[in-house]
Scaffold this active site. Structure first.
Site, short mmCIF file in Angstrom:
data_model
loop_
_atom_site.label_atom_id
_atom_site.label_comp_id
_atom_site.label_asym_id
_atom_site.label_seq_id
_atom_site.Cartn_x
_atom_site.Cartn_y
_atom_site.Cartn_z
N LEU A 151 0.80 -1.23 0.23
CA LEU A 151 0.05 0.22 -0.02
C LEU A 151 0.89 0.98 -0.10
CD1 LEU A 151 -2.82 -1.17 2.40
CD2 LEU A 151 -3.04 -0.99 0.48
N ASP A 152 0.40 2.17 -0.21
CA ASP A 152 1.09 3.34 -0.64
C ASP A 152 1.83 3.77 0.93
OD1 ASP A 152 0.86 3.30 -2.77
OD2 ASP A 152 -0.26 4.94 -3.64
N ARG A 153 2.11 4.69 1.29
CA ARG A 153 2.72 5.20 2.71
C ARG A 153 1.74 5.82 2.89
NH1 ARG A 153 8.27 8.79 4.77
NH2 ARG A 153 7.36 8.86 6.43
N ARG A 265 -5.53 7.06 -7.65
CA ARG A 265 -5.05 7.87 -7.74
C ARG A 265 -5.18 8.91 -9.18
NH1 ARG A 265 0.15 7.87 -3.58
NH2 ARG A 265 0.38 10.11 -3.67
#
Length: 333
Positions: A151-153, A265
């Site tokens: 997962l993205d930070r 995104r």
């Protein structure tokens, strides 16, 4: 892993640790040799790992091997003496702080955690440690802990960690073959059109001049474009808050059929509805206003995950509700 022999280093290797012979255990069986070495030669650069494989200094059962060789239980791997920089050695002496995370499901095969925003899943790219390093420190008795996916930070929500290699490969196969169901909650600017339910646009990864990774929508004839499919369902709308200078917003349930970097995104931003708080593809002026109002993160949350259990084959569905800072922002005043 079991250390069998510590051979005496030759005179030319003075100051280096001794070569070691390591027996591969069942949990490591099936792993590529390069990944096996990266795990066991802490702090050694990947370029050096590949160099010692090519030179024949690394051997399995006394024979020369290649980086893509799969190790098997009972194999004896020779790990040559290696030197690491003082900086790397100092870092190794300061391990990640132990940390447990909220557990959604745990058994002998896997752990499903609810990852908070702002925590990387692993170290690298300027981050010294992440979830996996902290979890390993918190569970020193665990023989095997590996990330199943990422997962993205700044994205919160469901993250799977495998406790056995068999579980890791089984789950990763499901992600690769698109047999999992992954749905996120995202708050975007503007009113999302109810009839816009599918985004099927290829994505292209590139590096900016400063080395920062970015992704953009491209055309079907782009040889570097990867087909990417996102399904969108409107959960609710948030009316404009004129007194606070905030526009109308839409809370979306976003299901991804492909797992490309930054897919949600970029896909949402390409439709003119960027994710609130997105510092790469979002509305930067709006983000500044939101930060003053206490919304200091990206509104993207891995809400639901469906997969087949790696041991039983039973279909599992996990849900992680919105964390308070997100739930409070979209709840009626």
């Amino acid at each position: 892993m079991k250390h069998i022999i510590g051979a005496k280093p030759p005179a030319a290797s003075a100051g280096l640790p001794a070569a070691r012979l390591v027996e591969v255990d069942a949990d490591s069986a099936g792993q590529r040799l390069d990944n096996f070495l990266i795990r066991h030669l802490k702090g050694v650069p990947k370029t050096h790992v590949y160099r010692i494989i090519r030179s024949g200094e690394v051997r399995i059962n006394k024979g020369r091997v290649s980086a893509d060789t799969r190790v098997e239980a009972g194999d004896v791997v020779r790990l040559p003496p290696v030197r690491i920089s003082d900086k790397v050695a100092e870092k190794a002496e300061r391990p990640a702080p132990a940390r447990e995370f909220p557990v959604l499901l745990e058994d002998e095969h896997l752990i499903a955690i609810d990852k908070p925003a702002g925590v990387a899943v692993h170290g690298g790219s300027g981050v010294s440690f992440g979830v996996i390093e902290q979890l390993r420190q918190a569970r020193p008795a665990a023989k095997f802990l590996e990330l199943v996916h990422r997962l993205d930070r700044e994205t919160s929500g469901i993250l799977l960690v495998a406790k056995k290699r068999s579980a890791l490969t089984h789950l990763q196969d499901q992600f690769r073959e698109r047999e999992t169901g992954k749905t996120y909650l995202a708050l975007v600017t503007g009113t999302w059109p109810a009839n816009k339910k599918v985004i099927d646009l290829p994505l292209h990864k590139y590096l900016q001049a400063d080395g920062e990774r970015r992704v953009r929508v491209t055309t079907p004839d782009d040889p570097d474009g990867m087909r990417s499919i996102t399904l969108v369902k409107v959960r609710s709308t948030v009316p404009a808050r004129s007194a606070q200078g905030l526009p109308a917003m839409s809370l979306l349930e976003v299901t991804i059929k492909t797992g490309r970097t930054h897919q949600i995104r970029v896909h949402l931003a390409s439709q003119g509805h960027a994710i609130v708080g997105d510092d790469k593809y979002g509305d930067f002026d709006l983000n500044k206003r939101l930060q003053k109002l206490g919304m200091k993160r990206m509104f993207l949350h891995a809400w639901r995950l469906q997969f087949n259990h790696p041991a039983s084959g039973e279909r599992v569905q996990l849900n992680a509700e919105l964390p308070p800072e997100l739930a409070d922002f979209v709840s009626p005043a």
